[in-house]
Design a protein around this motif. Structure first.
Motif, short mmCIF file in Angstrom:
data_model
loop_
_atom_site.label_atom_id
_atom_site.label_comp_id
_atom_site.label_asym_id
_atom_site.label_seq_id
_atom_site.Cartn_x
_atom_site.Cartn_y
_atom_site.Cartn_z
N LEU A 148 0.84 -1.20 0.00
CA LEU A 148 0.00 0.00 0.00
C LEU A 148 0.87 1.24 0.00
N LYS A 149 0.43 2.25 -0.74
CA LYS A 149 1.16 3.51 -0.84
C LYS A 149 0.36 4.61 -0.14
N ASP A 150 1.07 5.64 0.31
CA ASP A 150 0.38 6.79 0.86
C ASP A 150 -0.58 7.32 -0.19
N GLY A 151 -1.79 7.63 0.22
CA GLY A 151 -2.78 8.14 -0.71
C GLY A 151 -3.69 7.09 -1.30
N ASP A 152 -3.38 5.80 -1.09
CA ASP A 152 -4.30 4.76 -1.56
C ASP A 152 -5.62 4.89 -0.80
N PHE A 153 -6.73 4.69 -1.49
CA PHE A 153 -8.04 4.82 -0.87
C PHE A 153 -8.30 3.58 0.00
N LEU A 154 -8.58 3.82 1.28
CA LEU A 154 -8.76 2.74 2.25
C LEU A 154 -10.16 2.81 2.85
N LEU A 155 -10.87 1.69 2.80
CA LEU A 155 -12.20 1.56 3.39
C LEU A 155 -12.11 0.63 4.59
N ASP A 156 -12.41 1.15 5.77
CA ASP A 156 -12.37 0.38 7.02
C ASP A 156 -13.79 -0.06 7.35
N VAL A 157 -14.01 -1.39 7.44
CA VAL A 157 -15.36 -1.91 7.67
C VAL A 157 -15.55 -2.47 9.08
N ARG A 158 -14.64 -2.10 10.00
CA ARG A 158 -14.77 -2.55 11.39
C ARG A 158 -15.88 -1.77 12.09
N GLU A 159 -16.28 -2.24 13.24
CA GLU A 159 -17.36 -1.60 13.97
C GLU A 159 -16.87 -0.34 14.68
N ASP A 160 -17.82 0.47 15.16
CA ASP A 160 -17.50 1.78 15.73
C ASP A 160 -16.49 1.73 16.87
N ASP A 161 -16.60 0.76 17.78
CA ASP A 161 -15.67 0.70 18.90
C ASP A 161 -14.24 0.40 18.43
N GLU A 162 -14.11 -0.43 17.41
CA GLU A 162 -12.80 -0.74 16.85
C GLU A 162 -12.20 0.50 16.18
N TRP A 163 -13.03 1.21 15.44
CA TRP A 163 -12.60 2.43 14.75
C TRP A 163 -12.12 3.48 15.75
N ARG A 164 -12.91 3.69 16.80
CA ARG A 164 -12.55 4.70 17.80
C ARG A 164 -11.22 4.38 18.47
N ALA A 165 -10.93 3.11 18.70
CA ALA A 165 -9.69 2.71 19.36
C ALA A 165 -8.48 2.99 18.48
N GLY A 166 -8.61 2.75 17.18
CA GLY A 166 -7.49 2.99 16.30
C GLY A 166 -7.77 2.61 14.86
N HIS A 167 -7.36 3.48 13.95
CA HIS A 167 -7.56 3.24 12.52
C HIS A 167 -6.47 3.94 11.72
N ALA A 168 -6.43 3.68 10.45
CA ALA A 168 -5.50 4.35 9.56
C ALA A 168 -6.04 5.75 9.27
N ALA A 169 -5.19 6.75 9.44
CA ALA A 169 -5.60 8.13 9.15
C ALA A 169 -6.04 8.24 7.70
N GLY A 170 -7.13 8.93 7.46
CA GLY A 170 -7.61 9.15 6.11
C GLY A 170 -8.53 8.07 5.57
N ALA A 171 -8.70 6.99 6.31
CA ALA A 171 -9.58 5.90 5.85
C ALA A 171 -11.04 6.34 5.94
N LEU A 172 -11.86 5.80 5.06
CA LEU A 172 -13.31 5.97 5.14
C LEU A 172 -13.84 4.85 6.02
N HIS A 173 -14.70 5.20 6.97
CA HIS A 173 -15.24 4.20 7.89
C HIS A 173 -16.71 3.95 7.59
N ILE A 174 -17.01 2.74 7.18
CA ILE A 174 -18.39 2.27 7.03
C ILE A 174 -18.42 0.86 7.62
N PRO A 175 -18.98 0.70 8.83
CA PRO A 175 -19.02 -0.63 9.46
C PRO A 175 -19.76 -1.65 8.59
N LEU A 176 -19.29 -2.88 8.64
CA LEU A 176 -19.94 -3.95 7.89
C LEU A 176 -21.43 -4.02 8.22
N SER A 177 -21.78 -3.84 9.49
CA SER A 177 -23.19 -3.94 9.90
C SER A 177 -24.06 -2.85 9.28
#
Length: 109
Positions: A9-38
């Motif tokens: 992965l390179k800086d600037g690659d589009f990243l979609l994080d599908v983890r749940e809200d509690d996982e996202w709040r604890a830690g995620h990749a900066a700049g990722a779009l967050h849409i939980p699987l649920s």
């Protein structure tokens, strides 16, 4: 299943994080779009608005299982999507930055 290694992965690659809200709040990749699987089907439009029209969507979760489901769905919709092998666990292990929901140092839950 199309996959990509965290190391590829390179800086600037589009990243979609599908983890749940509690996982996202604890830690995620900066700049990722967050849409939980649920919530993914109901919020699919957010992805189509945010994703690059001619780029790839890199889908990530904790270890790769949930993101694999979303990747397959996106591929079926004609979107160039790949599953990030090993997920956020591998991301953190590779020394990639993980931020919490306030922008501070985060961790993978």
């Amino acid at each position: 299943m199309p996959t990509v290694e965290v190391a590829d992965l390179k800086d600037g690659d589009f990243l979609l994080d599908v983890r749940e809200d509690d996982e996202w709040r604890a830690g995620h990749a900066a700049g990722a779009l967050h849409i939980p699987l649920s919530e993914f089907v109901a919020r699919y439009g957010e992805l189509t608005e945010a994703a690059p029209q001619d780029g790839r969507v890199h889908v990530i979760c904790r270890s790769g299982g949930r993101s694999a489901q979303v990747t397959m769905y996106l591929v079926q919709q004609g979107i160039d999507a790949v599953n990030v092998d090993g997920g956020m666990q591998e991301w953190a292990a590779a020394g990639r930055p993980v931020v919490d929901d306030k922008g501070g140092d985060g961790f993978v839950l």
